[in-house]
Design a protein around this motif. Structure first.
Motif, short mmCIF file in Angstrom:
data_model
loop_
_atom_site.label_atom_id
_atom_site.label_comp_id
_atom_site.label_asym_id
_atom_site.label_seq_id
_atom_site.Cartn_x
_atom_site.Cartn_y
_atom_site.Cartn_z
N VAL A 298 25.27 -33.63 -28.27
CA VAL A 298 24.91 -35.18 -27.99
C VAL A 298 23.97 -35.64 -28.85
O VAL A 298 22.92 -34.94 -29.01
CB VAL A 298 24.81 -35.52 -26.48
N ARG A 299 24.25 -36.81 -29.37
CA ARG A 299 23.02 -37.46 -30.22
C ARG A 299 22.11 -38.09 -29.44
O ARG A 299 22.29 -39.27 -28.67
CB ARG A 299 23.74 -38.58 -31.25
N TRP A 300 21.14 -37.35 -29.13
CA TRP A 300 20.34 -37.56 -28.05
C TRP A 300 19.37 -38.93 -28.31
O TRP A 300 18.61 -39.84 -27.50
CB TRP A 300 19.17 -36.58 -27.55
N SER A 301 19.34 -39.33 -29.67
CA SER A 301 18.50 -40.34 -30.07
C SER A 301 19.52 -41.58 -29.68
O SER A 301 18.81 -42.67 -29.01
CB SER A 301 18.62 -40.38 -31.66
N THR A 302 20.42 -41.46 -29.86
CA THR A 302 21.47 -42.65 -29.25
C THR A 302 21.32 -42.81 -27.57
O THR A 302 21.28 -44.04 -27.21
CB THR A 302 22.92 -42.42 -29.66
N ALA A 303 21.52 -41.58 -27.13
CA ALA A 303 21.56 -41.37 -25.65
C ALA A 303 20.17 -42.14 -25.21
O ALA A 303 20.16 -42.79 -24.08
CB ALA A 303 21.74 -40.12 -25.10
N THR A 304 19.07 -41.91 -25.82
CA THR A 304 17.79 -42.27 -25.27
C THR A 304 17.60 -43.82 -25.43
O THR A 304 17.24 -44.63 -24.44
CB THR A 304 16.63 -41.67 -26.00
N ARG A 305 18.37 -44.47 -26.47
CA ARG A 305 18.39 -45.91 -26.58
C ARG A 305 19.16 -46.45 -25.44
O ARG A 305 18.78 -47.59 -24.87
CB ARG A 305 18.89 -46.46 -27.76
N MET A 306 20.29 -45.69 -25.14
CA MET A 306 21.08 -46.30 -24.00
C MET A 306 20.38 -46.22 -22.76
O MET A 306 20.30 -47.23 -22.11
CB MET A 306 22.39 -45.49 -23.77
N PHE A 307 19.63 -45.14 -22.52
CA PHE A 307 18.79 -44.88 -21.06
C PHE A 307 17.81 -45.94 -21.10
O PHE A 307 17.53 -46.56 -19.71
CB PHE A 307 18.19 -43.53 -21.07
N VAL A 308 17.14 -46.34 -22.07
CA VAL A 308 15.99 -47.41 -21.99
C VAL A 308 16.82 -48.82 -21.77
O VAL A 308 16.32 -49.62 -20.92
CB VAL A 308 15.38 -47.34 -23.27
N ALA A 309 17.83 -49.13 -22.46
CA ALA A 309 18.63 -50.24 -22.13
C ALA A 309 19.00 -50.24 -20.50
O ALA A 309 18.86 -51.37 -20.13
CB ALA A 309 19.94 -50.48 -23.15
N TRP A 310 19.45 -49.30 -20.16
CA TRP A 310 19.71 -49.08 -18.64
C TRP A 310 18.75 -49.55 -17.72
O TRP A 310 18.99 -50.07 -16.86
CB TRP A 310 20.62 -47.77 -18.25
N ALA A 311 17.67 -48.82 -18.05
CA ALA A 311 16.33 -49.27 -17.24
C ALA A 311 15.61 -50.69 -17.37
O ALA A 311 15.42 -51.43 -16.53
CB ALA A 311 15.26 -48.20 -17.68
N LEU A 312 16.07 -51.25 -18.49
CA LEU A 312 15.77 -52.63 -18.77
C LEU A 312 16.62 -53.75 -18.26
O LEU A 312 16.20 -54.69 -17.96
CB LEU A 312 15.18 -52.61 -20.04
#
Length: 419
Positions: A298-312
């Motif tokens: 999994v491209r965790w750099s992309t996943a991390t941006r998604m998680f941040v967007a989810w939290a915000l």
């Protein structure tokens, strides 16, 4: 319907505009993996998804009732509050679409509604138990459950099919992917279209057009279904690119496992009335399928941006909704000012998006993949590559030397005897 005022008409139109953004924002949930694996052509995929979204809108009203009757106190809520909530939700959808992040349209709507309600009537007007049990807990649990199910399904499918014919297996799973993608689209219409139905029904109750506790009228169900179907057909190609190519690389059997797991979770949640984020569920399933294949990453750099967007999503939409409600509370001119701000901001985002046009031609090319990050590179270095790729890669990177190119080997001369 004699109480159908101008502000109520504006709210209904704005709600349908949100539903339209929800459609193109969430097209990736149903069709990104199907497009990325080549099971369906991009245009065919979005047309199929649009039709099934419309059908799904008529299957249930449980989620709509959660929005219109359960989340906030419908007594004392003015139509302007709903308008402010939709302002926050639409702007968050457009911003995340612009940057290609698959955030939750559902949580944007929830956040906008909560923020506007608190600004208008205080925290007591929000039903905290409903918020926790039917919004927040499913938001955490659903992607985890879908991800684990997709991971186990992927491993199981590779285990039982390791000796099967490769091409026949791929064709079979591609056919399964088409069916499972249709199921996800149906589930998406059942869950997400209902949220707009619920918000319109809440506005009708607030404006005195229908009695409190009423189910969504038929015209609301039809208009919400058509709006989300049209948005789906437009195709949110930026987010499809991220979901299909930027998060992980999927083979047909992985796509089938991800979509089947996601559809099961969404349909079960819709039956229970959970206001679920289909984006969270499908993203979790895609990541689970990605790590379920041996050598998959999994491209965790992309996943991390998604998680941040989810939290915000919830707090950001809530802040915009609360701010918009404070302005609409000033009177008709305040409502007009919010409307101008919403239209102007939406137009500015669209104009900015024209600097880099992303359409259906970008979602299947290798250029759509994101750069490999450090974590992905490290995982790939220690994980075995998929079967069938080793010989091809070696043939490209280490070409064999032919006999005609090789330097002749001259045997050493025997030592001469001393005289």
């Amino acid at each position: 319907m004699e109480n159908f005022s101008l502000i109520l008409a504006i709210v209904v139109v704005t709600a349908l505009a949100f539903d339209f953004t929800n459609g193109f924002h969430d097209t990736a949930n149903a069709m990104a993996t199907t497009i990325s694996t080549g099971a369906l052509k991009p245009k065919v995929a979005v047309a199929m998804s649009a039709a099934l979204n419309l059908v799904g809108a008529f299957l249930s009203v449980e989620v709509a009732n959660t929005i219109s009757k359960g989340l906030v106190d419908e007594n004392g809520i003015r139509p302007e509050v709903i308008f402010a909530a939709l302002t926050g939700a639409i702007l968050w959808n457009l911003v995340t679409w612009l940057v290609g992040l698959p955030s939750s349209s559902s949580h944007a709507l929830m956040g906008g509604l909560i923020g506007a309600t608190v600004a208008s009537a205080g925290f007591g007007a929000v039903h905290g138990d409903i918020l926790v049990t039917k919004v927040l807990l499913p938001a955490v649990a659903a992607p985890i459950v879908a991800g684990l199910a997709a991971m186990l399904s992927t491993r199981f499918s590779y285990g039982i099919g390791k000796n099967a014919d490769g091409e026949a297996t791929r064709k079979g799973y591609r056919a399964g992917q088409i069916a499972s993608a249709g199921l996800v689209s149906l589930a998406h219409g059942t869950n997400d279209a209902q949220k707009t139905m619920g918000i319109i029904t809440l506005a009708l109750v607030a404006g005195g057009a229908v009695a409190p506790g009423s189910n969504p009228p038929t015209w609301v169900i039809l208009s919400a279904g058509l709006a989300i179907a049209l948005g789906t057909y437009i195709g949110g190609w930026r987010i499809i690119r991220t979901m299909g190519k930027g998060l992980t690389d999927l083979e047909p059997r992985q796509g089938f496992a991800a979509q089947t797991s996601a559809a099961t979770a969404i349909l079960a949640s819709s039956h229970l009335g959970f206001s679920l984020s289909t984006t969270h569920v499908v993203s979790g399933a895609v990541m689970g399928a990605g790590v379920g294949r041996k050598g998959g990453v999994v491209r965790w750099s992309t996943a991390t941006r998604m998680f941040v967007a989810w939290a915000l999503t919830l707090p950001a939409a809530a802040l915009v909704g609360a701010g918009a409600e404070s302005v609409t509370d000033l009177g008709d001119w305040g409502t007009a000012l919010v409307a101008v701000f919403l239209i102007g901001s939406s137009a500015a985002i669209w104009k900015y998006s024209r600097r880099e046009v992303v359409d259906h031609t970008h979602v299947t090319s290798d250029e759509a993949t994101e750069p490999v990050g450090a974590v992905t590179a490290a995982i790939a270095a220690v994980a075995p590559p998929p079967t069938g790729a080793v010989i091809e890669d070696l043939a490209v990177t280490i070409p064999a030397q032919t006999l005609t190119e090789a330097a002749p080997v001259t045997p050493a001369a025997p030592p001469t005897a001393a005289a």
